[in-house]
Design an enzyme around this catalytic site. Structure first.
Site, short mmCIF file in Angstrom:
data_model
loop_
_atom_site.label_atom_id
_atom_site.label_comp_id
_atom_site.label_asym_id
_atom_site.label_seq_id
_atom_site.Cartn_x
_atom_site.Cartn_y
_atom_site.Cartn_z
N TRP A 128 68.61 113.78 -14.95
CA TRP A 128 67.79 113.49 -16.14
C TRP A 128 66.34 113.30 -15.68
O TRP A 128 66.10 112.61 -14.69
CB TRP A 128 68.32 112.22 -16.81
CG TRP A 128 67.51 111.74 -17.98
CD1 TRP A 128 66.99 112.50 -18.99
CD2 TRP A 128 67.13 110.39 -18.26
NE1 TRP A 128 66.32 111.70 -19.89
CE2 TRP A 128 66.38 110.40 -19.47
CE3 TRP A 128 67.35 109.16 -17.62
CZ2 TRP A 128 65.86 109.24 -20.03
CZ3 TRP A 128 66.84 108.02 -18.20
CH2 TRP A 128 66.10 108.07 -19.39
N ASP A 209 75.88 106.31 -14.82
CA ASP A 209 75.09 106.33 -16.05
C ASP A 209 75.92 107.07 -17.09
O ASP A 209 76.14 108.28 -16.99
CB ASP A 209 73.76 107.07 -15.78
CG ASP A 209 72.82 107.00 -16.97
OD1 ASP A 209 73.21 106.46 -18.01
OD2 ASP A 209 71.69 107.51 -16.85
N LYS A 244 73.42 108.07 -28.29
CA LYS A 244 73.99 109.35 -28.76
C LYS A 244 75.29 109.12 -29.52
O LYS A 244 75.45 109.63 -30.62
CB LYS A 244 74.24 110.29 -27.59
CG LYS A 244 73.28 110.19 -26.43
CD LYS A 244 71.93 110.79 -26.70
CE LYS A 244 70.99 110.36 -25.60
NZ LYS A 244 69.82 111.12 -25.41
C1 LMR Z 1 67.01 113.65 -23.15
O1 LMR Z 1 67.33 113.83 -21.98
O2 LMR Z 1 66.44 114.51 -23.84
C2 LMR Z 1 67.34 112.34 -23.81
O3 LMR Z 1 68.06 111.54 -22.94
C3 LMR Z 1 66.15 111.68 -24.39
C4 LMR Z 1 65.25 111.08 -23.35
O4 LMR Z 1 64.92 109.91 -23.48
O5 LMR Z 1 64.84 111.78 -22.42
#
Ligand code: LMR
Length: 394
Positions: A128, A209, A244
């Site tokens: 992420w 996570d 989510k």
């Molecule tokens: C994403 O990866 O788009 C979501 O988890 C929103 C974010 O906060 O980045």
């Protein structure tokens, strides 16, 4: 004083929200930020949440402070959702309510730093896009381990195991519980078992996570990694998000669970975490958590929520199928089948940053620079346009 500051670049994902909002084109498509969208392109409030909120409005008698841990009934309910029955009444386990999954990650980083400022958190490559900035800005050392081969569109499992076998004992291994962000490619249960075996043997600390529980197969199946890990290791950390699976994005609802080898240590870890919370944001927001607690503890609301979650999961799978079929027709020389094998919202499309920019500028199609798409932005109405546009830039 402020003249000394330099401008920071905007976050790559969040900036897409504004760019998409400001785009006047009628045929624009949002495959950017990770929010669920229905077939009409909306991100509706869950009906179960609306109903719980209505009851809260009628029943809530006070908005006085809770403690830094948040609402204990939320902590109990979410712990059962994440860990199943395994953790119930187990004084090795402590859960606190946090401002979303991000808040959980940040508090965890604080506790890790206090416990051992020399330790390293290993994150998947890729991960992420906010993991490294968020954990890094807390001051934790970070390294990455191989996870995904974007040329072959498959996991680099052997390479991952190789690194896992070499990192120093005591280091922290961050895993996505399910629906890996950004690739959508998850460990199989057999791969989880292998990873858990090495983590347990080598004395590493697992940090999971879990931001998409319920978005891949089912609430229980998506928690396989967390629960199997819990059965095998003395210590672990789990950050879980309700953004989510309860659609509570802006309400900032999440949890952080610490597991340690005995009740005394868990009490000490808790006291450290609560001290960090008190000195950072004092206590978490309540509203989203109160609605979640009501849903999880009421059979009718829970069934309503489960049915909605089921429909969302079905839609995400259907959109994966129709885009793979559409791309297969427009770009027959390329294999997009990995999109159908992935879970949750995300997949890599396999486009370069230049092609991402072209999709945005020429076609009004918004995705993250890495080529990550959120399949919820696909509808049966826009799939033809999407596939033709992707074919044009490829
Ligand atoms: C994403 O990866 O788009 C979501 O988890 C929103 C974010 O906060 O980045």
């Amino acid at each position: 004083m402020f003249e000394s500051l330099e401008r920071m670049p905007p976050d790559a994902i969040l900036k897409l929200i504004a760019e998409y909002g400001n785009d006047p084109r009628d045929n624009k498509v949002d495959l950017g930020v990770g929010v669920y969208r229905d077939a009409a392109g909306n991100t509706p409030v869950f009906r179960a949440i609306k109903n719980a909120e209505q009851r809260l409005l009628d029943m809530q008698t006070s908005k006085s402070y809770l403690g830094s841990r948040g609402a204990t009934d939320f902590c109990d309910a979410i712990q059962a959702l994440v860990f199943g029955d395994n953790a119930r009444h187990n004084d090795r386990v402590m859960t606190l309510q946090t401002p979303g999954g991000s808040g959980a990650l940040r508090v965890a980083a604080g506790v890790i730093l206090r416990a051992n400022s020399d330790t390293t958190i290993w994150v998947s490559d890729p991960t992420w896009n906010n993991h490294v900035p968020l954990l890094g800005s807390a001051g934790v050392k970070l390294e990455s381990y191989p996870y995904y081969d974007s040329a072959q569109n498959e996991l680099r499992f052997d390479a991952m195991l190789d690194v896992l076998n070499k990192v120093p004992s005591g280091d922290i291994w961050l895993l996505h519980g399910c629906c890996h962000n950004p690739t959508g490619m998850d460990l199989s249960t057999g791969q989880w078992d292998e990873i858990i075996h090495v983590i347990a043997e080598r004395g590493l600390l697992p940090f999971i996570d879990l931001a998409y529980q319920g978005f891949s197969d089912s609430l229980d199946e998506d928690a396989y990694g967390v629960r199997a890990m819990f059965d095998r290791v003395p210590e672990m950390i789990v950050a879980a998000s309700c953004s989510k699976n309860f659609g509570l994005y802006r309400e900032r609802t999440g949890s952080l669970t610490f597991v340690s080898s005995n009740a005394d240590t868990t009490a000490i870890v808790s006291s450290q975490a609560l001290n960090i919370v008190r000195t950072m944001y004092s206590l978490p927001p309540d509203h989203g958590g109160a609605a979640v607690t009501m849903i999880l503890n009421d059979a009718d609301l829970r069934n309503e929520w489960l049915a909605e979650l089921n429909d969302m999961r079905k839609r995400m799978k259907e959109m994966r199928t129709i885009i793979v079929a559409g791309l297969g027709k427009k770009v027959p020389e390329r294999d997009f089948s990995h999109i159908e094998r992935a879970n949750g919202m995300f997949s890599y499309l396999g486009v370069s940053p230049d092609q991402v920019a072209q999709l945005k500028q020429e076609y009004g199609i918004y995705l993250v620079d890495s080529g990550r798409i959120n399949v919820c932005g696909i509808t049966s109405d826009n799939v033809e346009y999407l596939c033709a546009s992707i074919a044009a830039v490829l």
